[in-house]
Write a protein that holds these residues in place. Structure first.
Motif, mmCIF file in Angstrom:
data_model
loop_
_atom_site.group_PDB
_atom_site.id
_atom_site.type_symbol
_atom_site.label_atom_id
_atom_site.label_comp_id
_atom_site.label_asym_id
_atom_site.label_seq_id
_atom_site.Cartn_x
_atom_site.Cartn_y
_atom_site.Cartn_z
ATOM 1 N N SER A 108 0.854 -1.190 0.000
ATOM 2 C CA SER A 108 0.000 0.000 0.000
ATOM 3 C C SER A 108 0.888 1.238 0.000
ATOM 4 C CB SER A 108 -0.919 0.033 1.225
ATOM 5 O OG SER A 108 -1.882 -0.992 1.178
ATOM 6 N N ILE A 109 0.347 2.307 -0.499
ATOM 7 C CA ILE A 109 0.948 3.635 -0.343
ATOM 8 C C ILE A 109 0.093 4.366 0.669
ATOM 9 C CG2 ILE A 109 1.642 5.776 -1.463
ATOM 10 C CD1 ILE A 109 3.202 3.429 -2.509
ATOM 11 N N THR A 110 0.683 4.864 1.739
ATOM 12 C CA THR A 110 -0.084 5.569 2.766
ATOM 13 C C THR A 110 0.452 6.983 2.927
ATOM 14 O OG1 THR A 110 1.363 4.807 4.550
ATOM 15 C CG2 THR A 110 -0.516 3.411 4.007
ATOM 16 N N TRP A 111 -0.413 7.871 3.360
ATOM 17 C CA TRP A 111 -0.014 9.254 3.616
ATOM 18 C C TRP A 111 -1.057 9.932 4.489
ATOM 19 C CZ3 TRP A 111 -2.141 7.361 -0.749
ATOM 20 C CH2 TRP A 111 -3.244 8.009 -1.300
ATOM 21 N N ALA A 112 -0.655 11.006 5.136
ATOM 22 C CA ALA A 112 -1.533 11.738 6.040
ATOM 23 C C ALA A 112 -2.464 12.660 5.254
ATOM 24 C CB ALA A 112 -0.710 12.550 7.036
ATOM 25 N N ASP A 113 -3.651 12.862 5.801
ATOM 26 C CA ASP A 113 -4.587 13.830 5.229
ATOM 27 C C ASP A 113 -4.052 15.231 5.509
ATOM 28 O OD1 ASP A 113 -6.652 15.476 4.503
ATOM 29 O OD2 ASP A 113 -8.207 14.382 5.575
ATOM 30 N N PRO A 114 -3.746 16.038 4.472
ATOM 31 C CA PRO A 114 -3.197 17.382 4.717
ATOM 32 C C PRO A 114 -4.135 18.287 5.491
ATOM 33 C CG PRO A 114 -2.987 16.747 2.402
ATOM 34 C CD PRO A 114 -3.889 15.745 3.048
ATOM 35 N N ASP A 115 -5.438 17.938 5.522
ATOM 36 C CA ASP A 115 -6.420 18.827 6.136
ATOM 37 C C ASP A 115 -6.900 18.357 7.504
ATOM 38 O OD1 ASP A 115 -6.418 20.391 3.785
ATOM 39 O OD2 ASP A 115 -7.747 18.922 2.843
ATOM 40 N N ASP A 116 -6.488 17.158 7.927
ATOM 41 C CA ASP A 116 -6.990 16.630 9.193
ATOM 42 C C ASP A 116 -5.918 15.740 9.809
ATOM 43 O OD1 ASP A 116 -8.328 15.401 11.317
ATOM 44 O OD2 ASP A 116 -10.250 15.470 10.278
ATOM 45 N N ASP A 117 -5.410 16.135 10.957
ATOM 46 C CA ASP A 117 -4.295 15.440 11.594
ATOM 47 C C ASP A 117 -4.661 14.038 12.057
ATOM 48 O OD1 ASP A 117 -1.585 15.490 12.650
ATOM 49 O OD2 ASP A 117 -2.536 15.516 14.626
ATOM 50 N N MET A 118 -5.945 13.752 12.234
ATOM 51 C CA MET A 118 -6.371 12.461 12.762
ATOM 52 C C MET A 118 -6.883 11.531 11.667
ATOM 53 S SD MET A 118 -8.175 13.712 16.319
ATOM 54 C CE MET A 118 -8.179 12.061 17.009
ATOM 55 N N CYS A 119 -6.607 11.863 10.431
ATOM 56 C CA CYS A 119 -7.080 11.045 9.319
ATOM 57 C C CYS A 119 -5.929 10.780 8.353
ATOM 58 C CB CYS A 119 -8.242 11.723 8.586
ATOM 59 S SG CYS A 119 -9.683 12.023 9.645
ATOM 60 N N SER A 120 -6.084 9.735 7.560
ATOM 61 C CA SER A 120 -5.043 9.390 6.606
ATOM 62 C C SER A 120 -5.647 8.686 5.409
ATOM 63 C CB SER A 120 -3.985 8.491 7.266
ATOM 64 O OG SER A 120 -4.579 7.259 7.667
ATOM 65 N N TYR A 121 -4.839 8.562 4.345
ATOM 66 C CA TYR A 121 -5.250 7.876 3.129
ATOM 67 C C TYR A 121 -4.391 6.634 2.924
ATOM 68 C CZ TYR A 121 -8.004 11.906 1.546
ATOM 69 O OH TYR A 121 -8.928 12.907 1.416
ATOM 70 N N GLU A 122 -4.968 5.677 2.198
ATOM 71 C CA GLU A 122 -4.233 4.484 1.800
ATOM 72 C C GLU A 122 -4.609 4.131 0.373
ATOM 73 O OE1 GLU A 122 -3.973 -0.326 2.785
ATOM 74 O OE2 GLU A 122 -5.234 0.993 4.018
ATOM 75 N N TYR A 123 -3.596 3.918 -0.456
ATOM 76 C CA TYR A 123 -3.830 3.384 -1.797
ATOM 77 C C TYR A 123 -3.388 1.923 -1.767
ATOM 78 C CZ TYR A 123 -3.659 2.674 -6.846
ATOM 79 O OH TYR A 123 -3.859 2.185 -8.109
ATOM 80 N N ALA A 124 -4.359 1.018 -1.725
ATOM 81 C CA ALA A 124 -4.082 -0.413 -1.653
ATOM 82 C C ALA A 124 -3.825 -0.932 -3.064
ATOM 83 C CB ALA A 124 -5.255 -1.142 -1.017
ATOM 84 N N ILE A 125 -2.585 -1.365 -3.314
ATOM 85 C CA ILE A 125 -2.174 -1.765 -4.656
ATOM 86 C C ILE A 125 -2.618 -3.198 -4.928
ATOM 87 C CG2 ILE A 125 -0.193 -2.013 -6.200
ATOM 88 C CD1 ILE A 125 1.302 -0.059 -4.291
ATOM 89 N N ASP A 126 -3.236 -3.402 -6.069
ATOM 90 C CA ASP A 126 -3.674 -4.742 -6.441
ATOM 91 C C ASP A 126 -2.474 -5.659 -6.667
ATOM 92 O OD1 ASP A 126 -6.260 -3.964 -6.248
ATOM 93 O OD2 ASP A 126 -6.644 -3.826 -8.402
ATOM 94 N N ASP A 127 -2.701 -6.947 -6.422
ATOM 95 C CA ASP A 127 -1.625 -7.928 -6.550
ATOM 96 C C ASP A 127 -1.055 -7.993 -7.961
ATOM 97 O OD1 ASP A 127 -1.922 -8.556 -3.911
ATOM 98 O OD2 ASP A 127 -3.254 -10.262 -4.256
ATOM 99 N N GLY A 128 -1.857 -7.635 -8.951
ATOM 100 C CA GLY A 128 -1.418 -7.750 -10.339
ATOM 101 C C GLY A 128 -0.369 -6.737 -10.746
#
Length: 792
Positions: A108-128
């Motif tokens: 996965s690629i993860t990173w913090a939400d620039p607008d909310d310190d208590m939230c974050s994003y995740e890009y879950a990469i497919d196995d393919g």
């Protein structure tokens, strides 16, 4: 390291839109604030992740784009509120963008939400997705961060320097992850721990404010000149304060301007805070319009002390709102280079009207260098009405959302044999090399569009999936004497079989290119003395017919051109030359061949035929008109100025004051005292502040084809903008949608016969985009889509 050196050209190579992409994954949003099951939300169930260069050196974006399933996009086009398609983030070490997962995957690629310190994003990469691609993607992320931090290309750095930087970034990410798992309140990202980075206090939201100034859009905003009266006061942290949700403040102030006070009214001052998406009260003030010199004016706002002083010019982007009795405008902070959106709210209608009328007078006199009071009353009303915003326009009708018409797809057989893929690729590379794209013309007859690039013309065909594909290139445009030139004007002619070209250094001639042969075959000498500045078709859709004649204009003449004449091609009997300097700049024809001619002074003349005086003359607001278009029936005109688009209904009201949609127009009869109430299509000042660059519109166009016109398209900087024309006629002037590109838009227009497909020309690329890819400004603000030069 070797992996990235080998793949460097993928991102930093020759391509204007170079990038690396993960082709399959899901975007997930994590909210640690809540304990419920809704703390994890799947934003896009199928999406791509792209690293893309911005137009600002050493700055890159991480873009998550939704991938549609079959039929999903068409279904959404019929929705009144299209869903979000894309989220964009600036690649900065502060958001902690990194790869996670065990060896062998899944990753996965993860990173913090620039607008909310208590939230974050995740890009879950497919196995393919290939593991090597994932590793390369991660390394590129770190290299983008390195370039942004040190303002130099990673290729210029030593491998050891980059490796140390990446190791430190990873160490910080691990520390923050461990801290976030500890049984205590969520850890703040706080300050950067990289060597050589100054300590920056954490904001009330916990995260160090991201330095947005280096991620500006490509055209820097020109600071407003404050009459040389600017004087530094106590500087304030406009950047950090706004990023943390505090009210933004100017870092400069002005002395009291000297001059004649034309209007002084009490009011309330507000500033728009993009971080909170609301206007914030800044106090009770007095607002004055002051003439500092002849035909030079400033807006001066004060309470006990001076607060604001702005030169009255077109970059103010001033708007009046009747419903709230308010005036909004933009101001550039000279010291910081940020655009702010201010608002004055007046206590009653009388003061609102008085301030508006005085402001209109100041704008007119500053631009025209002549007294407003010398104009006829009908012309003064015409100009004042252009600043009235909350009024439904005549001929608005009852707007009902149509069902999308089914489009018939026709497969056209290509004559001759197709070139093989290698030849086509070589042609495209040759076209893309060297100069930048400059002009776009859209074919009506054979589903082709043409883009000029120096002395070459690229020909693009439409694909079955509503995209553009490079078809061929016409190389080395030459005149009849063999001299190569780069055309300054292109126009399709004679059923799209010919292209008319104008050379920069030959203002007396027009060159006809045979598109089948791909070369210039004729030179038409229009006149030995009279120059030709612009050419246009005999009527709006003349290029679909065998029509031979066309119309030409220059700064003070309008004339018909007939290439069948021997000698000079200008038709003397159908020419009108003015003694005065009218400064004609552009023109357009209706379906009947009626003619609208605009000028650099901002006025518009309406003709029903050539060789005679105009039936109607609409006064100018003072801004040069750079483009003009009409509806097929001639009842509506859009005239593009630098910061606004003037929309005019040409139908003459009946004696009862209304319009029926079938009455005579200003092309056919003089409008006299019955001049319309024009409307200015503008971007809201708060949206301009978010964009971070001053407005500079490209010529606006109606969609063309069968049926009534439904949309208007234009662009400014890297933003493509469309208005819903039917809703605009109801007075909903803010019903526009926006899409941001990585580079400035050179030209744009609708595909012929449809209003949902827009052809966009960038300096190094041409593409067709669905209108559903555009978003309302509110959605873009909420998603922080794009990176702009803003204090927010």
């Amino acid at each position: 390291m070797f992996l990235l050196k080998a793949l460097g050209d993928v991102v930093w190579g020759r391509s204007e839109d170079s990038y690396l992409q993960l082709t399959s994954g899901q975007l997930i949003y994590h909210n640690t604030r809540t304990k419920t099951a809704s703390k994890t939300q799947c934003v896009f169930k199928d999406a791509t992740a792209t690293i893309r260069k911005t137009t600002t050196p050493f700055n890159y974006q991480f873009i998550i784009s939704r991938v549609f399933e079959e039929g999903e996009e068409e279904l959404e086009e019929t929705s009144d509120e299209p869903e979000e398609h894309e989220r964009t983030f600036l690649i900065d070490e502060v958001i902690g963008l990194r790869k996670t997962g065990k060896s062998g995957g899944p990753y996965s690629i993860t990173w913090a939400d620039p607008d909310d310190d208590m939230c974050s994003y995740e890009y879950a990469i497919d196995d393919g997705v290939n593991e090597v691609t994932v590793a390369a993607f991660e390394q590129m992320v770190y290299h983008c961060m390195f370039e942004r931090r040190y303002k130099k290309a990673y290729s210029e750095a030593q491998d050891e320097e980059i490796e140390k930087y990446v190791a430190r970034v990873k160490a910080i990410a691990r520390e923050e992850k461990e801290a976030s798992l500890a049984p205590k309140t969520p850890t703040k990202v706080g300050t950067s721990k990289l060597v050589g980075t100054p300590e920056t206090p954490a904001t009330p939201f916990g995260r160090r404010p991201m330095d947005m100034s280096a991620a500006a859009t490509p055209t820097p905003a020109r600071p407003s000149k404050l009459g040389g009266k600017a004087a530094p006061e106590t500087p304030v942290a406009g950047m950090a304060g706004a990023a943390s949700g505090k009210s933004p403040k100017l870092a400069t102030a002005v002395q009291v301007p000297k001059g004649e006070i034309l209007s002084l009214v009490p009011s309330q001052l507000f500033v728009y805070n993009i971080g909170k998406m609301q206007h914030e009260f800044r106090g009770n003030v007095e607002a004055s319009l002051i003439e500092t010199e002849e035909y030079k004016f400033v807006l001066y706002v004060r309470d006990e002390n001076p607060k604001l002083c702005c030169v009255v010019d077109d970059q103010m982007n001033g708007l009046f709102f009747n419903e709230t009795l308010s005036f909004q405008w933009n101001q550039m902070d000279e010291s910081e280079g940020f655009l702010f959106s201010w608002s004055l709210r007046f206590p009653d209608v009388g003061m609102f009207d008085r301030f508006r009328d005085t402001f209109v007078r100041c704008v007119y006199e500053a631009k025209n260098q002549e007294e407003f009071e010398k104009m006829a009353q009908s012309e003064k009303n015409y100009i004042i009405n252009a600043f009235q915003e909350d009024v439904e326009m005549s001929d608005a009708g009852d707007w009902v959302e149509d069902e999308e018409e089914e489009e018939e797809e026709e497969d056209e057989e290509e004559d001759g044999e197709e070139a093989d893929d290698d030849d086509e690729e070589e042609e495209q590379e040759a076209y893309e090399a060297g100069e930048k794209n400059s002009h776009l013309v859209v074919g009506y007859k054979h589903e082709r569009s043409f883009v000029s690039r120096g002395n070459k013309i690229g020909v693009f065909k439409y694909t079955d999936d509503d995209q553009l594909a490079h078809h061929t290139t016409i190389n080395g445009i030459k005149d009849m004497k063999g001299a190569t030139f780069s055309p300054r004007k292109l126009m399709l002619h004679e059923q799209d079989s010919s292209m008319l070209l104008m050379a920069p250094n030959n203002p007396h001639s027009i060159f006809r290119m045979d598109l089948e042969a791909g070369k210039v075959v004729e030179e038409w000498n229009v006149d030995d003395i009279m120059t030709v500045d612009e050419i246009l078709p005999e009527n709006k859709y003349a290029q679909m017919t065998p029509q031979k004649t066309l119309i030409g204009i220059n700064h003070n003449a309008i004339f018909r051109i007939d290439p069948r004449l021997s000698g000079k091609k200008r038709v003397d009997s159908e020419s009108k030359q003015y003694v005065t300097k009218n400064q004609f700049s552009c023109a357009a024809t209706t379906g009947k061949g009626e003619l609208a001619v605009a000028s650099e002074k901002g006025d518009i003349r309406l003709f029903n035929k050539l060789g005679i005086r105009a039936k109607t003359a609409l006064p100018g607001l003072g801004d040069p008109i750079i483009g003009i278009d009409t509806t097929e029936n001639g009842r509506w005109i859009v005239a593009t100025c630098k910061t606004y688009i003037l929309l005019v209904n040409t139908e003459i009201p009946s004696d009862e004051g209304g319009v029926t949609g079938s009455g005579p127009t200003g092309f056919q009869k003089p409008m006299g005292e019955k001049k319309p109430h024009p409307k200015r299509l503008q971007l809201k000042p708060e949206h301009v502040a978010w964009m971070g660059t001053e407005v500079n519109f490209t010529p606006a166009h109606f969609n063309a084809g069968e049926g009534d016109e439904k949309s208007i398209v234009t662009s400014t900087g890297p933003f493509v903008i469309t208005w819903n024309f039917r809703r605009v006629k109801q007075g909903k002037l803010w019903d526009y949608q926006i899409k941001k590109y990585a580079d400035n838009v050179v030209a744009d227009n609708f595909k012929f016969g449809a209003d949902r497909n827009i052809i966009v020309t960038l300096p190094g690329n041409v593409e067709m985009v669905s209108k559903t890819r555009l978003q309302t400004p509110t959605k873009m603000l909420k998603s922080r889509n794009g990176v702009v030069n803003s204090p927010y």
